[in-house]
Motif scaffolding. Structure first.
Motif, PDB file in Angstrom:
ATOM      1  N   LEU A 247      48.635  33.589  36.177  1.00  8.27           N
ATOM      2  CA  LEU A 247      48.691  34.938  35.432  1.00  8.27           C
ATOM      3  C   LEU A 247      49.756  35.448  35.646  1.00  8.27           C
ATOM      4  CD1 LEU A 247      45.034  36.571  36.691  1.00  8.27           C
ATOM      5  CD2 LEU A 247      45.918  35.591  34.156  1.00  8.27           C
TER       6      LEU A 247
ATOM      7  N   GLU B 245      44.847  40.206  29.532  1.00  9.63           N
ATOM      8  CA  GLU B 245      45.661  39.043  30.812  1.00  9.63           C
ATOM      9  C   GLU B 245      45.750  38.293  30.153  1.00  9.63           C
ATOM     10  OE1 GLU B 245      44.219  39.317  34.175  1.00  9.63           O
ATOM     11  OE2 GLU B 245      42.557  40.690  33.841  1.00  9.63           O
TER      12      GLU B 245
ATOM     13  N   LYS C 197      41.278  42.491  26.758  1.00  8.44           N
ATOM     14  CA  LYS C 197      39.910  43.117  26.609  1.00  8.44           C
ATOM     15  C   LYS C 197      39.459  44.597  26.293  1.00  8.44           C
ATOM     16  CE  LYS C 197      41.416  42.959  31.069  1.00  8.44           C
ATOM     17  NZ  LYS C 197      41.301  43.259  32.967  1.00  8.44           N
TER      18      LYS C 197
ATOM     19  N   LEU D 223      41.664  31.995  31.974  1.00  9.55           N
ATOM     20  CA  LEU D 223      41.602  33.534  31.501  1.00  9.55           C
ATOM     21  C   LEU D 223      39.822  33.395  31.176  1.00  9.55           C
ATOM     22  CD1 LEU D 223      44.164  33.649  27.597  1.00  9.55           C
ATOM     23  CD2 LEU D 223      44.065  34.515  29.953  1.00  9.55           C
TER      24      LEU D 223
ATOM     25  N   LYS E  50      37.895  32.453  33.957  1.00  2.00           N
ATOM     26  CA  LYS E  50      37.365  33.159  35.266  1.00  2.00           C
ATOM     27  C   LYS E  50      38.087  34.612  35.519  1.00  2.00           C
ATOM     28  CE  LYS E  50      38.442  29.968  38.976  1.00  2.00           C
ATOM     29  NZ  LYS E  50      39.478  29.447  39.135  1.00  2.00           N
ATOM     30  N   ARG E  51      38.514  34.962  35.315  1.00  2.00           N
ATOM     31  CA  ARG E  51      39.884  36.610  35.080  1.00  2.00           C
ATOM     32  C   ARG E  51      38.319  37.044  34.219  1.00  2.00           C
ATOM     33  NH1 ARG E  51      41.348  38.598  38.650  1.00  2.00           N
ATOM     34  NH2 ARG E  51      41.892  40.866  36.773  1.00  2.00           N
TER      35      ARG E  51
ATOM     36  N   LYS F  34      35.258  37.498  36.071  1.00  2.00           N
ATOM     37  CA  LYS F  34      35.118  38.851  37.783  1.00  2.00           C
ATOM     38  C   LYS F  34      35.597  40.122  36.789  1.00  2.00           C
ATOM     39  CE  LYS F  34      39.418  39.799  40.819  1.00  2.00           C
ATOM     40  NZ  LYS F  34      40.564  39.272  41.998  1.00  2.00           N
ATOM     41  N   CYS F  35      36.434  40.181  35.524  1.00  2.00           N
ATOM     42  CA  CYS F  35      35.764  41.244  34.905  1.00  2.00           C
ATOM     43  C   CYS F  35      34.457  41.847  34.268  1.00  2.00           C
ATOM     44  CB  CYS F  35      36.689  41.781  33.439  1.00  2.00           C
ATOM     45  SG  CYS F  35      38.728  40.989  34.262  1.00  2.00           S
TER      46      CYS F  35
END
Length: 142
Positions: free
Chosen positions: A5, A46, A64, A97, A99-100, A103-104
């Motif tokens: 990132l 991100e 996002k 992305l 994975k993020r 997580k978000c």
């Protein structure tokens, strides 16, 4: 090569110049917004990048946002240098992305791609993306 990132502190004039060159491979007509400006609101974006030593060879971004139908992510501007395609860099960028997004706690991740971009579409399908039965409409405001 390292996929990671991108943080605001890592944005330099040299990196911005490399990004400008890289994006010309995606669309030479894009009027680019500087990375520093994009990263002014780090909670809404991100940016995954792939560096080969100090050279930017791939990048992908996910905006996002929250609307009444949920928390969403929109992946855009995925590009890998023509000299580095076929090495799995696009997949690694997308996986980071996604994975993020997990997580978000995003409800949906969307993207669009030109119908002519067959390798990209095959990648997106292999990652679980499905073609949505809807149309994309755009109104240019500039």
């Amino acid at each position: 090569m390292k996929v990671k990132l991108l943080s605001p502190a890592e944005v330099t004039v040299e990196l911005q110049e490399q990004l400008t060159t890289l994006y010309q491979e995606l669309n030479a007509e894009i009027n680019q917004i500087p990375l520093k400006r994009i990263l002014e609101s780090p909670d809404t974006i991100e940016i995954a990048c792939c560096m080969d030593n100090n050279q930017l060879v791939g990048i992908a971004m996910m905006a996002k946002y929250t609307v009444i139908s949920g928390h969403k992510g929109m992946i855009e501007d995925v590009v890998v240098s023509s000299h580095h395609r076929g090495k799995g860099i696009g997949r690694q960028l997308m996986e980071l992305l996604l994975k993020r997004a997990k997580k978000c706690k995003l409800d949906d991740v969307l993207l669009f791609s030109g119908h002519h971009r067959k390798p990209a579409i095959n990648l997106y399908k292999s990652l679980g993306f499905a073609l949505k039965n809807s149309g994309l409409y755009v109104k240019k405001m500039k």
